[in-house]
Write a protein that holds these residues in place. Structure first.
Motif, PDB file in Angstrom:
ATOM      1  N   SER B  12      -7.080   3.759 -10.843  1.00 17.86           N
ATOM      2  CA  SER B  12      -7.374   2.345 -11.094  1.00 17.86           C
ATOM      3  C   SER B  12      -6.077   1.607 -11.431  1.00 17.86           C
ATOM      4  O   SER B  12      -5.100   2.196 -11.891  1.00 17.86           O
ATOM      5  CB  SER B  12      -8.352   2.226 -12.253  1.00 17.86           C
ATOM      6  OG  SER B  12      -7.681   2.433 -13.473  1.00 17.86           O
ATOM      7  N   GLU B  13      -6.115   0.310 -11.226  1.00 17.19           N
ATOM      8  CA  GLU B  13      -4.921  -0.490 -11.513  1.00 17.19           C
ATOM      9  C   GLU B  13      -4.539  -0.413 -12.994  1.00 17.19           C
ATOM     10  O   GLU B  13      -3.375  -0.244 -13.332  1.00 17.19           O
ATOM     11  CB  GLU B  13      -5.178  -1.946 -11.099  1.00 17.19           C
ATOM     12  CG  GLU B  13      -4.063  -2.867 -11.536  1.00 17.19           C
ATOM     13  CD  GLU B  13      -4.166  -4.239 -10.885  1.00 17.19           C
ATOM     14  OE1 GLU B  13      -4.955  -4.395  -9.945  1.00 17.19           O
ATOM     15  OE2 GLU B  13      -3.438  -5.144 -11.334  1.00 17.19           O
ATOM     16  N   ARG B  16      -2.826   2.848 -13.831  1.00 17.06           N
ATOM     17  CA  ARG B  16      -1.458   2.933 -13.325  1.00 17.06           C
ATOM     18  C   ARG B  16      -0.498   2.071 -14.150  1.00 17.06           C
ATOM     19  O   ARG B  16       0.592   2.513 -14.523  1.00 17.06           O
ATOM     20  CB  ARG B  16      -1.420   2.478 -11.855  1.00 17.06           C
ATOM     21  CG  ARG B  16      -1.924   3.518 -10.890  1.00 17.06           C
ATOM     22  CD  ARG B  16      -0.825   4.501 -10.556  1.00 17.06           C
ATOM     23  NE  ARG B  16      -1.238   5.886 -10.675  1.00 17.06           N
ATOM     24  CZ  ARG B  16      -1.637   6.666  -9.693  1.00 17.06           C
ATOM     25  NH1 ARG B  16      -1.729   6.170  -8.476  1.00 17.06           N
ATOM     26  NH2 ARG B  16      -1.947   7.916  -9.913  1.00 17.06           N
ATOM     27  N   ARG B  17      -0.907   0.873 -14.442  1.00 18.55           N
ATOM     28  CA  ARG B  17      -0.053  -0.005 -15.246  1.00 18.55           C
ATOM     29  C   ARG B  17       0.222   0.613 -16.615  1.00 18.55           C
ATOM     30  O   ARG B  17       1.345   0.629 -17.101  1.00 18.55           O
ATOM     31  CB  ARG B  17      -0.723  -1.370 -15.426  1.00 18.55           C
ATOM     32  CG  ARG B  17      -0.895  -2.148 -14.137  1.00 18.55           C
ATOM     33  CD  ARG B  17      -1.491  -3.521 -14.396  1.00 18.55           C
ATOM     34  NE  ARG B  17      -0.473  -4.526 -14.651  1.00 18.55           N
ATOM     35  CZ  ARG B  17       0.021  -5.342 -13.742  1.00 18.55           C
ATOM     36  NH1 ARG B  17      -0.422  -5.265 -12.501  1.00 18.55           N
ATOM     37  NH2 ARG B  17       0.950  -6.214 -14.044  1.00 18.55           N
ATOM     38  N   GLU B  18      -0.836   1.140 -17.209  1.00 19.59           N
ATOM     39  CA  GLU B  18      -0.690   1.745 -18.535  1.00 19.59           C
ATOM     40  C   GLU B  18       0.263   2.929 -18.485  1.00 19.59           C
ATOM     41  O   GLU B  18       1.134   3.087 -19.348  1.00 19.59           O
ATOM     42  CB  GLU B  18      -2.070   2.184 -19.029  1.00 19.59           C
ATOM     43  CG  GLU B  18      -2.155   2.406 -20.519  1.00 19.59           C
ATOM     44  CD  GLU B  18      -3.592   2.707 -20.942  1.00 19.59           C
ATOM     45  OE1 GLU B  18      -3.774   3.307 -22.002  1.00 19.59           O
ATOM     46  OE2 GLU B  18      -4.524   2.351 -20.176  1.00 19.59           O
ATOM     47  N   ALA B  19       0.101   3.751 -17.468  1.00 19.23           N
ATOM     48  CA  ALA B  19       0.958   4.939 -17.357  1.00 19.23           C
ATOM     49  C   ALA B  19       2.414   4.529 -17.182  1.00 19.23           C
ATOM     50  O   ALA B  19       3.319   5.126 -17.779  1.00 19.23           O
ATOM     51  CB  ALA B  19       0.489   5.800 -16.184  1.00 19.23           C
ATOM     52  N   LEU B  20       2.658   3.519 -16.376  1.00 18.37           N
ATOM     53  CA  LEU B  20       4.036   3.096 -16.147  1.00 18.37           C
ATOM     54  C   LEU B  20       4.636   2.493 -17.419  1.00 18.37           C
ATOM     55  O   LEU B  20       5.801   2.751 -17.755  1.00 18.37           O
ATOM     56  CB  LEU B  20       4.085   2.090 -14.989  1.00 18.37           C
ATOM     57  CG  LEU B  20       3.895   2.714 -13.606  1.00 18.37           C
ATOM     58  CD1 LEU B  20       3.730   1.641 -12.527  1.00 18.37           C
ATOM     59  CD2 LEU B  20       5.084   3.606 -13.261  1.00 18.37           C
ATOM     60  N   ILE B  52       6.234   1.021  -8.857  1.00 19.63           N
ATOM     61  CA  ILE B  52       6.717   0.052  -9.840  1.00 19.63           C
ATOM     62  C   ILE B  52       6.808  -1.327  -9.201  1.00 19.63           C
ATOM     63  O   ILE B  52       6.346  -2.325  -9.753  1.00 19.63           O
ATOM     64  CB  ILE B  52       8.089   0.501 -10.388  1.00 19.63           C
ATOM     65  CG1 ILE B  52       7.907   1.757 -11.253  1.00 19.63           C
ATOM     66  CG2 ILE B  52       8.749  -0.608 -11.187  1.00 19.63           C
ATOM     67  CD1 ILE B  52       9.204   2.340 -11.741  1.00 19.63           C
ATOM     68  N   ARG B  53       7.415  -1.319  -8.046  1.00 18.48           N
ATOM     69  CA  ARG B  53       7.503  -2.587  -7.327  1.00 18.48           C
ATOM     70  C   ARG B  53       6.116  -3.099  -6.959  1.00 18.48           C
ATOM     71  O   ARG B  53       5.830  -4.291  -7.027  1.00 18.48           O
ATOM     72  CB  ARG B  53       8.358  -2.405  -6.071  1.00 18.48           C
ATOM     73  CG  ARG B  53       8.397  -3.609  -5.189  1.00 18.48           C
ATOM     74  CD  ARG B  53       9.353  -3.375  -4.025  1.00 18.48           C
ATOM     75  NE  ARG B  53       9.128  -4.329  -2.941  1.00 18.48           N
ATOM     76  CZ  ARG B  53       9.561  -5.568  -2.970  1.00 18.48           C
ATOM     77  NH1 ARG B  53      10.202  -6.032  -4.014  1.00 18.48           N
ATOM     78  NH2 ARG B  53       9.324  -6.370  -1.944  1.00 18.48           N
ATOM     79  N   HIS B  54       5.236  -2.181  -6.590  1.00 20.78           N
ATOM     80  CA  HIS B  54       3.905  -2.606  -6.160  1.00 20.78           C
ATOM     81  C   HIS B  54       3.119  -3.257  -7.289  1.00 20.78           C
ATOM     82  O   HIS B  54       2.443  -4.254  -7.095  1.00 20.78           O
ATOM     83  CB  HIS B  54       3.139  -1.397  -5.614  1.00 20.78           C
ATOM     84  CG  HIS B  54       1.811  -1.746  -5.032  1.00 20.78           C
ATOM     85  ND1 HIS B  54       0.635  -1.558  -5.699  1.00 20.78           N
ATOM     86  CD2 HIS B  54       1.483  -2.310  -3.850  1.00 20.78           C
ATOM     87  CE1 HIS B  54      -0.377  -1.967  -4.948  1.00 20.78           C
ATOM     88  NE2 HIS B  54       0.113  -2.431  -3.820  1.00 20.78           N
TER      89      HIS B  54
END
Lengths: 226, 226
Positions: B12-13, B16-20, B52-54
Motif C-alpha cells: 500500500s502507498e 511504502r511511505r512509512e517505510a521510506l 523514492i522518486r515515485h
DNA sequence: TGTCCGATTATGCATCTGTATAACAGCGCC
DNA sequence: GGCGCTGTTATACAGATGCATAATCGGACA
C-alpha cells in the motif's frame, strides 16, 4: 589558453592551518557538513585542495581539528568573562551566565557548527572525548562559582545537580537562541537565564547584576508577548 | 548470470511511505545526513531507489517528510503523558516534565536526527516553520500547565518567561542526556528536571510527583559524583 | 481467462567527492 | 648566480550520488 595558474604564494604553516580551519568552520556553520567539501574549503581559504592533504593528511583530520577548536573556543569565552569582574560571588556567577547567553557564544553559526559535527563526534572517540572534556570543564567552572556562593547547609551532591541544572538552562537558551534568533527580544535570554539560575540556586542574581548591560531597563512587559 | 532481480512485491502507498520515512530517520540518526543516500534508504526500506522518486518526487521531499514526522512525534509524546494522569496541576506538570526527560524522548538517535536536520531546516523556510510550530506548541502546553498552577500575583508576561526557562532546562537536559547518556545516573535527568522546574516556578514538584517512578528512592548521593 | 494499467525494478548518465600523484615555482644556501 | 628543497598547484582517477528513463511484473477488472 591555459586556465591561468593560481599565483604561487608562500605562507607560514600556522597561517595556512588557521585559514583552512576557519574556512571549514564557516562552511559547516553555513551549509552543514555537506557544504564543506575539500574544493569549497580550499577555495574559501584561498588555496588549492592539495594543501588540505599536505597539512592535515586527510579531510577527516581537518574536520577533527576544526571541531576541537570550536569546543575550546566556546568554553574559553565563558571563562574569559570572569576576568575583569569583581570578587563578589554573585557578581562573578552573573557575569559568567550573562556572557554565555549573548553573542558571540549565542550565535546561529556556532549552533550550526556544533550540530553539524554531532555525528562526526559520536563516531570518533577522540572527538567525543573532546566534547566531554569541554562540557565538564564548563560545568566545573559553573560548580565552582556555585560553591563560592557559600550557602549554608548545601551539600556537594546537591551542588552537582544544581550545576547540571544551570548548565542545562544555559544550553537550552543557547540552543533556541541560535536556532530562532528572532524569537526572543534583545537581552531577553540573558535576563531569563539570570532569573532561572538564581531561582534554581535560591539567590537573586538580578539584584547583583546591575552592572550587566541587559539588566536595569524594561524589567517587564517588553516587546512581543509570544 | 543476471544478478537475480528483486522479487516484485506490491504494497500500500501508506506502508511504502512509512517505510521510506522510517529508513531515512534511522540512517540520519545513526550516521548523519551523509549516510542517508537514496541507495541506502531504499535498501533499508527493502525497495529500490526508484520508489523514492515515485512516492516523494525527490530525496529532498523525503527528507522534509522525515523531519516533519520527527518534530510532530516529539511534541506528541510529551502531550501523551498528560492523558491518564490526575487533575491536580502540579501532578500534570510533573508528569509532563518527566515524560520529556526519559526515553524515548531522551534518546541518542533523536538528538542525532534533530542535529542532522538542523541545516536542512535552516535552509528551508517550510522546515523552519515546522520547527518553530513544534517548539511553540510544546511551549504553549508548558505555559498552560504553568498557568493552571494558579499562583496568585503572577502576571502573564512572567509566565511566558517562566515557560521559556522551563523549556530551556528540558531542552538542555534532553541534549546532554542524548549526547552523553553514560554521564548521568538512571532517573537523574528526571529528578534534576523536576527540581529545577519546581525551583523556577516556586513550587515543589518533587513532593507532588510521588507517582513518578524515578522519585521516591535514593534521593541523594547515588552513583557517580562527577 | 485474457488484458491492460500502474507499481516496482533495473539501467544509464552527468556530476561531484576525496585522494593520489606529477608538475611547478619561490626561497635559501654555497 | 646556479641549484636543490619543499610548499603549492594542477591533473588524474575510482567510486559515489541523485536523477531520469526504460523494462518488467502483478493484480484488478471485464
Amino acid at each position: 589558453m591555459k586556465p591561468d595558474r593560481r599565483p604561487y604564494r608562500r605562507e607560514s604553516e600556522d597561517s595556512r592551518r588557521e585559514a583552512l580551519i576557519a574556512a571549514t568552520q564557516a562552511l559547516v556553520a553555513e551549509g552543514g557538513p555537506r557544504a564543506a567539501t575539500v574544493r569549497a574549503i580550499a577555495e574559501r581559504a584561498g588555496v588549492t585542495p592539495g594543501l588540505i592533504r599536505h597539512y592535515f593528511g586527510s579531510k577527516d583530520e581537518l574536520s577533527r581539528a576544526a571541531y576541537r577548536q570550536l569546543i575550546d573556543g566556546m568554553t574559553d569565552k565563558g571563562a574569559d568573562a570572569l576576568s575583569g569582574v569583581g570578587a563578589a560571588p554573585e557578581e562573578r556567577l552573573a557575569a559568567f551566565v550573562a556572557a554565555s547567553l549573548r553573542p558571540p557564544v549565542v550565535d546561529a553559526g556556532a549552533v550550526g557548527l556544533w550540530a553539524g559535527y554531532l555525528h562526526t563526534m559520536r563516531a570518533d572517540p577522540a572527538l567525543l572525548a573532546a566534547h566531554e572534556r569541554g562540557y565538564l570543564r564548563y560545568r566545573d567552572v559553573l560548580q565552582g562559582l556555585i560553591a563560592a556562593l557559600g550557602r549554608p547547609g548545601v551539600a556537594a551532591a546537591q551542588m552537582r545537580q544544581e550545576a547540571i541544572a544551570c548548565n542545562a538552562v544555559i544550553d537550552g537558551l543557547w540552543l533556541e537562541g541560535g536556532v530562532l534568533p528572532h524569537g526572543f527580544a534583545p537581552g531577553e535570554l540573558v535576563r531569563i537565564g539570570l532569573a532561572s539560575v538564581g531561582a534554581i540556586l535560591g539567590t537573586d542574581l538580578m539584584a547583583h547584576g546591575t552592572f550587566i548591560p541587559e539588566i536595569g531597563k524594561a524589567p517587564a512587559g517588553e516587546g512581543e508577548t509570544r
